[in-house]
Design an enzyme around this catalytic site. Structure first.
Site, mmCIF file in Angstrom:
data_model
loop_
_atom_site.group_PDB
_atom_site.id
_atom_site.type_symbol
_atom_site.label_atom_id
_atom_site.label_comp_id
_atom_site.label_asym_id
_atom_site.label_seq_id
_atom_site.Cartn_x
_atom_site.Cartn_y
_atom_site.Cartn_z
ATOM 1 N N GLU A 269 34.881 32.529 44.775
ATOM 2 C CA GLU A 269 34.438 33.135 43.511
ATOM 3 C C GLU A 269 32.935 33.354 43.561
ATOM 4 O O GLU A 269 32.187 32.461 43.942
ATOM 5 C CB GLU A 269 34.724 32.238 42.302
ATOM 6 C CG GLU A 269 36.151 32.112 41.863
ATOM 7 C CD GLU A 269 36.264 31.272 40.585
ATOM 8 O OE1 GLU A 269 35.230 31.128 39.875
ATOM 9 O OE2 GLU A 269 37.353 30.752 40.326
ATOM 10 N N LYS A 326 39.230 34.208 27.145
ATOM 11 C CA LYS A 326 38.519 33.082 27.740
ATOM 12 C C LYS A 326 37.546 32.494 26.726
ATOM 13 O O LYS A 326 36.772 33.228 26.105
ATOM 14 C CB LYS A 326 37.781 33.517 29.001
ATOM 15 C CG LYS A 326 38.706 33.993 30.106
ATOM 16 C CD LYS A 326 37.963 34.288 31.381
ATOM 17 C CE LYS A 326 37.516 33.010 32.045
ATOM 18 N NZ LYS A 326 36.946 33.256 33.386
#
Length: 402
Positions: A269, A326
């Site tokens: 990531e 999120k």
């Protein structure tokens, strides 16, 4: 840097995807993207394929084993890293449960969908859940044993992803070291990765170093722009960007923990938000464009780090879409290259194809797995909700990487 100059090369790579050959242990110069789904307004997986190809991506990383996604990409030769969510890790340490999970969630999709690795949990060693930490290595071993029994171990690597908070020292890169309290878990993991030729995954975000101290951290340095960089006093190597410094700190730490230099480090990531809250300095469309554009160019050119210049660094950008569900600061919902309607979040010089709808329709099975599996209901993303919560403290180790 003009990102437009990057696009023709990326698109040429995209057109060659069916002929690109790579294994789970060998990197090739094709960008990867994290395909998160913590949202209620995303295109269907079938509509995602042209978006992936439009940015020249040849790899996708999931946080679960969403069967709808894996079926939609069958026959495309796009490589997948799939995930086993945190909450399943204690269960999967049981070999019978691991075999059942592999038979249900991986085996039905292979070989039509090219699954090259499975991550067992996400950033577990950075957390404080003792049960998860103690279950991690046994779970990894159980899944690998299940793959061996099904003759899938040569196709699918088993590993886990880490936050940089597992490091006690990251500056200079030649002094990189793991936290002593984690060595009882990291050392056997490194031995396993060495034995199975599987990669060591890290989640690295230079954005947080800049956000925390923009007066001392050079924006050019974190955005891969031309700069004087930083010289490692231990090796004399010059670092032109923070991401390379972070990766090499992990390379050093692995060697210091007895792993030598044979374990490949990959960036599972990294990314930059295009929007942030008022106090999230640097979270702008322009910075996101520069960070991801320069990053993609670097990957496309097959560049390695100063310590390993001949080994192309494999990278997964976070993320494919802005994810509206999120929690946390505004940046959490704005890491995407694309908006949910399939349009680009910011101009990176490509003309994204038009999707037919903005939401997944019908009973698409996202995150549900096989209803006959004893593990049904545990394949949706578990603790993979925020970037922010996992990486704030890692910036303290990187302030001097100016």
């Amino acid at each position: 840097m003009a990102v437009h100059s990057l696009i023709p090369f990326l698109l040429s790579l995209s057109s060659l995807l069916p002929t690109i050959s790579s294994s789970s242990s060998t990197a090739s110069p094709v960008i990867g993207i994290n395909y998160g789904q913590v949202a209620n307004n995303l295109p269907s997986p079938a509509e995602v394929l042209p978006l992936v190809r439009s940015v020249g991506a040849g790899r996708l990383k999931l946080y679960d084993t969403d069967p709808t996604v894996l079926r939609a990409f069958a026959g495309t030769n796009i490589e997948f890293v799939v995930g086993l969510p945190d909450q399943l890790v204690p269960k999967i340490r049981d070999p019978a449960a691991a075999l059942s999970w592999v038979k249900t969630n991986l085996q039905p999709h292979i070989p039509r969908t090219k699954i090259t690795a499975v991550t067992i949990g996400n950033e577990i060693l950075s957390g404080n859940n003792t049960l998860l930490i103690q279950s991690l290595i046994p779970a990894i071993q159980s899944v690998h044993s299940a793959l061996v029994s099904l003759n899938l171990d040569r196709q699918v690597a088993v590993t886990t992803a880490h936050s940089l908070t597992i490091l006690s020292t990251s500056y200079p890169p030649s002094a990189g070291a793991f936290r002593r309290d984690l060595l009882p878990y990291i050392s056997p993991l490194i031995n396993f990765l060495n034995k199975t030729r599987s990669p060591f995954l890290i989640n690295a975000y230079p954005f947080f170093a800049y956000k925390a101290d923009p007066k001392r951290v050079s924006l050019d340095y974190v955005l891969f722009e031309p700069s004087a960089g930083v010289v490692d006093s231990g090796t004399g190597l010059r670092y032109r960007n923070m991401l390379h410094a972070q990766v090499d700190a992990v390379v050093t730490a692995i060697a210091a923990a007895g792993g030598g230099k044979t374990v490949e480090v990959r960036v599972s990531e990294t990314g930059w938000p295009s929007v942030g809250d008022e106090d999230e300095i640097g979270a702008t469309m322009e910075n996101a464009r520069r960070y991801n554009g320069n990053l993609m160019k670097m990957v496309a050119e097959g560049k390695g780090t100063p310590m390993q210049p001949r080994s192309p660094l494999q990278v997964y950008v976070f993320a494919l879409f802005n994810e509206n569900m999120k929690p946390g600061p505004a940046s959490e919902r704005h890491y995407g290259l694309f908006k949910p309607d399939g349009t680009l979040a910011y101009d990176i010089g490509v003309s994204a194809p038009t999707v037919n709808s903005t939401t997944s329709g019908g009973d698409d099975g996202i995150g549900r797995g096989d209803e006959n599996s004893p593990l049904f209901g545990f394949t949706s993303p578990g603790s993979y909700y925020t970037v922010y919560s996992a990486v704030v403290s890692e910036t303290l180790n990187n302030f001097r990487l100016l």
